[in-house]
Design a protein around this motif. Structure first.
Motif, short mmCIF file in Angstrom:
data_model
loop_
_atom_site.label_atom_id
_atom_site.label_comp_id
_atom_site.label_asym_id
_atom_site.label_seq_id
_atom_site.Cartn_x
_atom_site.Cartn_y
_atom_site.Cartn_z
N ASP A 114 0.81 -1.22 0.00
CA ASP A 114 0.00 0.00 0.00
C ASP A 114 0.85 1.27 0.00
OD1 ASP A 114 0.99 -0.10 2.55
OD2 ASP A 114 -0.95 -0.03 3.56
N GLY A 115 2.16 1.14 -0.07
CA GLY A 115 3.03 2.29 -0.24
C GLY A 115 3.24 3.14 0.99
N ASP A 116 3.02 2.59 2.20
CA ASP A 116 3.20 3.39 3.41
C ASP A 116 4.55 3.18 4.06
OD1 ASP A 116 2.93 0.87 4.46
OD2 ASP A 116 1.39 1.41 5.93
N VAL A 174 5.36 -11.38 -5.11
CA VAL A 174 5.19 -9.96 -5.36
C VAL A 174 6.33 -9.47 -6.24
CG1 VAL A 174 3.95 -9.45 -3.21
CG2 VAL A 174 6.44 -9.36 -3.25
N GLY A 175 6.08 -8.36 -6.92
CA GLY A 175 7.11 -7.73 -7.74
C GLY A 175 6.49 -6.66 -8.61
N ASP A 176 7.23 -5.61 -8.86
CA ASP A 176 6.75 -4.52 -9.72
C ASP A 176 7.04 -4.89 -11.16
OD1 ASP A 176 5.96 -2.20 -10.90
OD2 ASP A 176 7.51 -0.93 -10.00
N LEU A 177 6.13 -5.64 -11.77
CA LEU A 177 6.38 -6.17 -13.11
C LEU A 177 6.38 -5.09 -14.19
CD1 LEU A 177 5.85 -8.80 -11.55
CD2 LEU A 177 4.65 -9.66 -13.56
N ASP A 178 5.53 -4.08 -14.03
CA ASP A 178 5.40 -3.07 -15.08
C ASP A 178 6.17 -1.80 -14.78
OD1 ASP A 178 3.85 -2.21 -13.00
OD2 ASP A 178 1.96 -2.20 -14.11
N GLY A 179 6.89 -1.74 -13.66
CA GLY A 179 7.73 -0.59 -13.37
C GLY A 179 6.99 0.68 -13.03
N ASP A 180 5.76 0.56 -12.51
CA ASP A 180 4.98 1.76 -12.19
C ASP A 180 5.14 2.20 -10.75
OD1 ASP A 180 3.58 -0.18 -10.83
OD2 ASP A 180 1.61 0.35 -11.66
N GLY A 181 6.03 1.54 -10.00
CA GLY A 181 6.26 1.89 -8.61
C GLY A 181 5.36 1.18 -7.63
N LEU A 205 -1.97 -9.48 -10.44
CA LEU A 205 -2.94 -8.46 -10.07
C LEU A 205 -2.22 -7.13 -9.94
CD1 LEU A 205 -4.93 -10.48 -7.36
CD2 LEU A 205 -5.41 -10.28 -9.81
N ASP A 206 -2.75 -6.12 -10.60
CA ASP A 206 -2.11 -4.81 -10.67
C ASP A 206 -1.95 -4.19 -9.29
OD1 ASP A 206 -1.10 -2.39 -11.65
OD2 ASP A 206 -3.10 -1.55 -11.89
N GLY A 207 -0.72 -3.81 -8.95
CA GLY A 207 -0.44 -3.26 -7.64
C GLY A 207 -1.17 -1.97 -7.35
N ALA A 208 -1.47 -1.18 -8.38
CA ALA A 208 -2.15 0.10 -8.18
C ALA A 208 -3.62 -0.09 -7.81
CB ALA A 208 -2.04 0.96 -9.44
N SER A 209 -4.14 -1.32 -7.97
CA SER A 209 -5.57 -1.56 -7.72
C SER A 209 -5.83 -2.51 -6.57
CB SER A 209 -6.22 -2.14 -9.00
OG SER A 209 -6.01 -1.29 -10.11
N LEU A 210 -4.81 -2.86 -5.82
CA LEU A 210 -4.96 -3.90 -4.80
C LEU A 210 -5.89 -3.50 -3.67
CD1 LEU A 210 -1.33 -5.32 -4.49
CD2 LEU A 210 -3.26 -6.25 -5.77
N THR A 222 -4.20 -8.62 -14.79
CA THR A 222 -3.64 -7.91 -15.94
C THR A 222 -2.85 -8.87 -16.82
OG1 THR A 222 -1.70 -7.27 -14.65
CG2 THR A 222 -3.53 -5.71 -14.74
N LEU A 223 -2.37 -9.94 -16.22
CA LEU A 223 -1.67 -11.00 -16.95
C LEU A 223 -2.01 -12.33 -16.31
CD1 LEU A 223 0.51 -12.04 -18.97
CD2 LEU A 223 2.21 -11.58 -17.20
N ARG A 224 -2.33 -13.31 -17.16
CA ARG A 224 -2.56 -14.67 -16.69
C ARG A 224 -1.69 -15.62 -17.51
NH1 ARG A 224 -8.48 -17.43 -17.25
NH2 ARG A 224 -8.06 -16.88 -19.44
#
Length: 400
Positions: A114-116, A174-181, A205-210, A222-224
């Motif tokens: 969650d980026g905290d 976990v991992g930032d696959l698309d490099g969006d932070g 599952l997109d990290g920005a939407s978790l 986003t990818l299967r």
């Protein structure tokens, strides 16, 4: 009997003589105090949940005699709780209400979703709901007050499997696959019927939407990535991992199918979307023997200190030739340096190095790679739980 436990070994303990006892060198030992707790069966990777600057330990276990539901406790490794013997009574947070047995749960508590700035807890209850599975996210803010938390409510997001026997959350990565932070969530479902019965799937599952509440994983990915054949059961054992094997500053993904005896590598995985088969992987590593469970455990590190990600993959049931007529299933771990991986298909026969167990099977049941001595190169820790009449042992290899 089967209470379970785990010990904390500081870096200095790795210089202990071969055959040393955990009781003699552990800074502390955390043991369940009742039978059949199976403590620590769900993993023990560590991160800071409470913001005190010290890592906290998340352990799975079964009913510890304090409730009628399965539990997993979180132990805060601070000066107040470390040292000596600890039990579930010392837990800072306890989760209740797992539907799966102790052997059918996974935990991830080493990534900030969650980026905290603090790590969060992801709980895979993968035999819930007729084994469709569910995966729950509890952020560090949600569990900040400690105490008891129930899996039926109070979570920040929940993702579910859509078919019986899918086992969503069998592994969690976990991992930032698309490099969006944002850290993306990687959930396997080895029983998912994508292109065939139980070919298995990995959902990204997109990290920005978790934190939007979750839902059915097969509607939100986003990818299967799915297995290439019926019964492949992709993602049945090892956590899918993200690294940079070719040093091009993009994210590469490695995952496995022990049923197929194969490990798959996708370069620049952030460029992929939709549904993809492992048959289109950039590199497939095939085990040289059958029925060895190759890909059961994976570990990434820089074993030769060249700045590139290297791969270790285990085959804990691999049979070695002891004589012209005898085979012993003691297990094997294969090492692949990032600079030699390439593309196409290769056999474990062309690995850069291989490590072998002795006599009892299970060598490579678990792997961890880290730089324990701070020399810039990763060391590899290999578990062999059935060694010595099932007493078990853990071996550290300095591979540089």
């Amino acid at each position: 009997l089967y209470a379970g436990g785990v010990g904390l070994l500081e870096a200095s303990a790795w210089s202990a003589p071969a055959g040393s006892s955990l009781d003699d060198y552990a800074t502390f030992i955390f043991r369940a105090d009742v039978a059949d707790n199976y403590l620590a069966t769900s993993g023990s990777r560590m991160g800071d949940l409470d913001g005190d600057g010290a890592a906290d330990l998340v352990l799975g276990g079964d009913d510890d005699g304090r409730s009628s539901s399965g539990v997993a406790g979180v132990i805060v490794l601070s000066s107040a709780t470390t040292g000596g013997a600890l039990s579930p009574d010392d837990a800072w947070v306890t989760f209740h209400g797992a539907e799966s047995s102790a052997w059918a749960r996974t935990l991830c508590s080493f990534s900030d979703l969650d980026g905290d700035g603090l790590v969060d807890v992801v709980y895979g209850d993968y035999q819930a709901s007729d084994k469709a599975g569910r995966t729950l996210l509890f952020t560090s803010d949600t569990i900040a007050t400690g105490g008891d938390h129930w899996l039926s409510s109070g979570y920040d997001a929940i993702w579910t499997g859509s078919a019986d026997d899918e086992e969503l959350g069998r592994t969690i990565g976990v991992g930032d696959l698309d490099g969006d932070g944002h850290q993306d969530l990687l959930l396997s479902a080895p029983g998912a019927p994508v292109q065939g019965d139980e070919d298995g799937a990995l959902y990204v599952l997109d990290g920005a939407s978790l934190l939007q509440g979750g839902g059915a994983a097969d509607e939100l990915y986003t990818l299967r990535i799915h297995g290439a054949s019926v019964g492949a059961a992709l993602g049945d054992s090892a956590e899918s991992m993200v690294g940079d094997f070719d040093a091009d500053n993009t994210r590469d993904l490695v995952l496995s199918s022990t049923a197929e005896e194969e490990v798959y590598l996708f370069y620049d995985v952030g460029s992929l979307s939709g549904t993809v088969s492992v048959s289109s992987a950039d590199l497939t590593i095939v085990n040289r023997t059958a029925a060895a469970r190759f890909g059961h455990a994976l570990a990434l590190g820089d074993f030769d200190n060249d700045g590139m990600t290297d791969l270790a993959a285990s085959a804990p049931d691999d049979a070695q030739s002891l004589s012209s007529t005898a085979l012993e299933e003691s297990g094997e771990v294969h090492l692949f340096l990032g600079r030699s991986l390439g593309s196409g298909s290769i056999s474990t026969s062309s690995s850069d190095a291989s490590l072998f167990g002795t006599l009892q099977l299970g060598f490579g049941a678990a792997l961890i790679a880290d730089d324990f001595d701070s020399d810039g190169a990763s060391e590899l820790v290999v578990a062999q739980p059935y060694y010595g009449l099932n007493h078990g042992r853990v071996i550290l290899y300095d591979l540089d």
